[in-house]
Design an enzyme around this catalytic site. Structure first.
Site, mmCIF file in Angstrom:
data_model
loop_
_atom_site.group_PDB
_atom_site.id
_atom_site.type_symbol
_atom_site.label_atom_id
_atom_site.label_comp_id
_atom_site.label_asym_id
_atom_site.label_seq_id
_atom_site.Cartn_x
_atom_site.Cartn_y
_atom_site.Cartn_z
ATOM 1 N N THR A 39 0.833 -1.211 0.000
ATOM 2 C CA THR A 39 0.000 0.000 0.000
ATOM 3 C C THR A 39 0.863 1.255 0.000
ATOM 4 O O THR A 39 0.578 2.230 -0.708
ATOM 5 C CB THR A 39 -0.940 0.001 1.219
ATOM 6 O OG1 THR A 39 -1.775 -1.162 1.163
ATOM 7 C CG2 THR A 39 -1.799 1.250 1.259
ATOM 8 N N GLU A 225 -4.187 -5.393 -5.767
ATOM 9 C CA GLU A 225 -4.643 -6.788 -5.580
ATOM 10 C C GLU A 225 -4.998 -7.435 -6.922
ATOM 11 O O GLU A 225 -6.059 -8.058 -7.084
ATOM 12 C CB GLU A 225 -5.854 -6.842 -4.637
ATOM 13 C CG GLU A 225 -5.629 -6.230 -3.269
ATOM 14 C CD GLU A 225 -4.763 -7.099 -2.352
ATOM 15 O OE1 GLU A 225 -4.214 -8.116 -2.822
ATOM 16 O OE2 GLU A 225 -4.623 -6.744 -1.165
ATOM 17 N N GLN A 255 -0.558 -15.190 -3.139
ATOM 18 C CA GLN A 255 -1.744 -15.001 -2.307
ATOM 19 C C GLN A 255 -3.027 -15.012 -3.142
ATOM 20 O O GLN A 255 -4.050 -14.460 -2.735
ATOM 21 C CB GLN A 255 -1.639 -13.691 -1.522
ATOM 22 C CG GLN A 255 -0.477 -13.677 -0.535
ATOM 23 C CD GLN A 255 -0.476 -12.435 0.341
ATOM 24 O OE1 GLN A 255 -1.318 -12.266 1.210
ATOM 25 N NE2 GLN A 255 0.486 -11.556 0.101
ATOM 26 N N ARG A 601 0.222 -14.625 8.176
ATOM 27 C CA ARG A 601 -0.579 -13.718 9.012
ATOM 28 C C ARG A 601 0.087 -13.512 10.372
ATOM 29 O O ARG A 601 -0.249 -12.581 11.099
ATOM 30 C CB ARG A 601 -1.987 -14.286 9.259
ATOM 31 C CG ARG A 601 -2.893 -14.531 8.053
ATOM 32 C CD ARG A 601 -2.962 -13.366 7.117
ATOM 33 N NE ARG A 601 -1.960 -13.509 6.056
ATOM 34 C CZ ARG A 601 -1.523 -12.518 5.308
ATOM 35 N NH1 ARG A 601 -1.959 -11.291 5.525
ATOM 36 N NH2 ARG A 601 -0.627 -12.723 4.363
#
Length: 650
Positions: A39, A225, A255, A601
């Site tokens: 980001t 994404e 991912q 994660r």
């Protein structure tokens, strides 16, 4: 008006990020590894374009949530010191709406068209179907999902109906006709649904004048994404950009885990083939996890053949190795997690900083029961708590009637599952039953059947017969067999007609039956169910995130999130990887990507759990192999542990 602000790109960015931000024009592919500052990189590239003289109104920023776009543009505004509202930013659907308002007449709409929400779309289709009372025809919700899947995957309706609704093969042509009538009705009423915002956008782009207009409007396109885009979305942005256009796509092939939603892995993996001159960048510096966690994740994902190879490197210092924990059975797995959570909280870790991840929602069933018993606060982000789900409550209602034939709520719930029976009809049926001495014995009588609408009478007699068979002493002593009897009595057909995710719901109920094997009476089982179901329901997601509660979620729901400590449970063959997914051509590699997402994660602690015994049925145990994803890990990337409550070894 933008105020000139000096941005120190070299100070604010690492070398890989800086290279992306300062790259020149033309197509760019940025492979952004987990936790690598994607980001930040995208935000600084937008700022750098404006800083370099690109008019803000010539920039299109596409994200998967409007919130993400707003946050990025807010950061750009802070970097540049001025108003950047002229940048077009938002989701594909948001921008599609803007485009279609200008070109509505080209797709047989007026500019003031109304966008249907999901409920309105379902209602419109239900009116067209006029089949609400027919159990042998899929419900509007199911047909709407088929329509949506066809739109987003660019597949033929006929093929999807045959593939996803095999129970309704005899009415497949009528299903397709109904969807086409739905499309015509939307035209007549000047309506579009959510999927039309993409399909109609794609359609107007096929007009040369529209395509040229949009190319003149946006000289730089940036897409976040990209691994999650579907065929329609990639076709739209790549058409606007043109062969050598300024299209920068950011994502992580490792991912890509949403093929079931229509995401197309080929969009990102084949980008260099579609744009031979594209510059490819890799962001491999991870700011989230310890080196030990990244070493394990790297050792797993390198097994995939179709990928852009990369190795995540950590910025942070070292920590404990991930743990691979073999648990004796499913209950031991739940006990291990609960014990460890209590231990971590005792050491000062907040519950909200701990998450338990799993492949399927039912995998959390045992754990939810154990956490409820111990009064450990938790929130379920993968949907409703297991025992609050509609299909679990439906089946439980049948058992409740057998356990207590005076249970008005259970009778009404079971009645409403049948054709033509709504709230009012269910109330009439109950009043007729309540007037008898024994509602269960009287349920199959003609006098009771008269209170049932004609469309549902045949099914009602079937219900009465089922309940009487479940009320025998032998069945009452086996709640597991009672659950299986309900499932096999026709409830499976009901699920297939009512829900597109019916295989998952059927699997939930089969696992519920396996869980019920440990109970020797229906009353005992229902009491346990009530205990789990009476916990406070989860509130809105943002409110829930602020509460100090353990997080339970599927891996799919966890993507993009992070926690200090992560447990991944049910790492067994057939569970993760999922057995059905392995039947798909590229299923194994997507399942491995799912495991990779789960591992990445974790910031500080990662625990990978495998129950040796899947379930314990009467007189037998079902043993299972550890997940292949555990077996293929480099041996030096984890520590082996044994979860055994009897020996107290953790």
């Amino acid at each position: 008006m933008l105020n000139p602000v000096s941005i120190d790109y070299r100070k604010d960015l690492n070398p890989s990020q800086l290279e992306v931000v300062m790259a020149g024009d033309g197509p760019l592919l940025v492979i952004a590894g987990a936790g690598s500052g994607k980001t930040r990189t995208l935000t600084y590239r937008v700022a750098r374009l404006v800083d370099a003289g690109v008019p803000p109104q010539r920039i299109l920023l596409l994200t998967f949530t409007n919130k993400a776009a707003r946050e990025m543009l807010f950061r750009v505004e802070r970097l540049l010191g001025g108003d950047v509202r002229r940048i077009t930013g938002g989701t594909f659907h948001h921008v599609g709406n803007l485009v279609l308002r200008r070109h509505a007449e080209l797709v047989r709409r007026r500019p003031d068209f109304t966008i249907l929400d999901r409920d309105d779309a379902r209602g419109l289709l239900a009116e067209i179907l006029d089949k609400k009372g027919d159990r042998r025809f899929p419900k509007a919700e199911v047909i709407l999902d088929i329509h949506s899947a066809a739109a987003n995957t660019d597949q033929k309706l006929e093929e999807l109906v045959e593939e996803r609704l095999p129970l309704f093969a005899d009415v497949a042509e009528e299903v397709v006709r109904s969807i086409k009538k739905y499309g015509a009705r939307k035209e007549d009423l000047n309506l579009v649904d959510f999927d039309d915002l993409l399909t109609l956008w794609r359609d107007v782009l096929r007009r040369k004048e529209v395509l040229e207009s949009l190319r003149a409007t946006w000289s730089h396109l940036l897409v976040d994404e990209y691994q999650d885009t579907n065929i329609l979305q990639s076709e739209i942005v790549e058409s606007i950009a043109g062969e050598g256009g300024n299209l920068a796509v950011v994502g992580d092939d490792a991912q890509s885990i949403y093929s079931f939603r229509g995401a197309n892995f080929g969009n990102i993996i084949n980008f260099p083939k579609r744009f031979p001159g594209a510059k490819i960048f890799r962001l491999e510096t991870n700011y989230r996890s310890t080196p030990e966690i990244l070493a394990l994740a790297n050792s797993s994902i390198r097994r995939n053949e179709r990928q852009f190879p990369k190795t995540l490197g950590a910025v942070r210092g070292g920590g404990p190795k991930p743990e691979r924990v073999a648990c004796e059975d499913v209950r031991s797995q739940a006990l291990f997690v609960a014990d460890r959570v209590e231990e971590m909280v005792g050491e000062g870790m907040a519950l909200r900083d701990i998450a338990v991840l799993y492949r399927a929602h039912w995998h959390s069933m045992e754990l939810q029961m154990e956490l409820t018993r111990r009064r450990i606060p938790f929130q379920v982000r993968s949907g409703l708590r297991f025992f609050e789900q509609a299909h679990v409550r439906d089946v439980a209602a049948h058992l409740r009637i057998v356990a207590n034939p005076q249970d008005e709520l259970a009778w009404k719930r079971a009645a409403r599952l049948h054709p033509g029976v709504g709230e009012k009809a269910a109330q009439r049926i109950w009043e007729a039953l309540a007037a008898t001495k024994d509602p269960l014995a009287a349920s199959g009588s003609e006098s009771i059947a008269k209170s049932v609408p004609k469309a549902g009478r045949a099914a009602w007699f079937g219900l009465a017969k089922l309940l009487k068979s479940m009320a025998t002493p032998e069945m009452r002593s086996s709640p597991a067999e009672m659950i299986r009897a309900v499932l096999e009595s026709g409830y499976q057909d009901y699920l297939q007609a009512a829900f597109t995710n019916y295989p998952a719901r059927i699997e939930d109920l089969r696992r519920l039956a396996d869980y019920a094997e440990r109970f020797v009476g229906v009353q005992e089982f229902l009491a346990e169910l009530a205990l789990a179901g009476n916990a406070a329901p989860a509130d809105a997601m943002e409110e829930a995130a602020a509460r100090d509660e353990l997080v339970l979620t599927t891996v799919h729901q966890a993507k993009g999130l992070e926690w200090r400590a992560v447990f991944v449970i049910w790492l067994a063959e057939g569970k993760l990887p999922d057995g059905r997914a392995l039947d798909e051509p590229e299923g194994l590699e997507e399942e491995r990507r799912l495991f990779y997402v789960a591992c990445t994660r974790a910031k500080d602690r990662l625990m990978l759990l495998h129950p040796v015994v899947a379930d314990e049925r009467r007189m037998m145990s079902v043993f299972q192999r550890p997940s292949r994803f555990l077996l293929e890990l480099d041996r030096d990337t984890y520590e082996e542990k044994v979860g055994s409550p009897e020996s107290n070894q953790w």
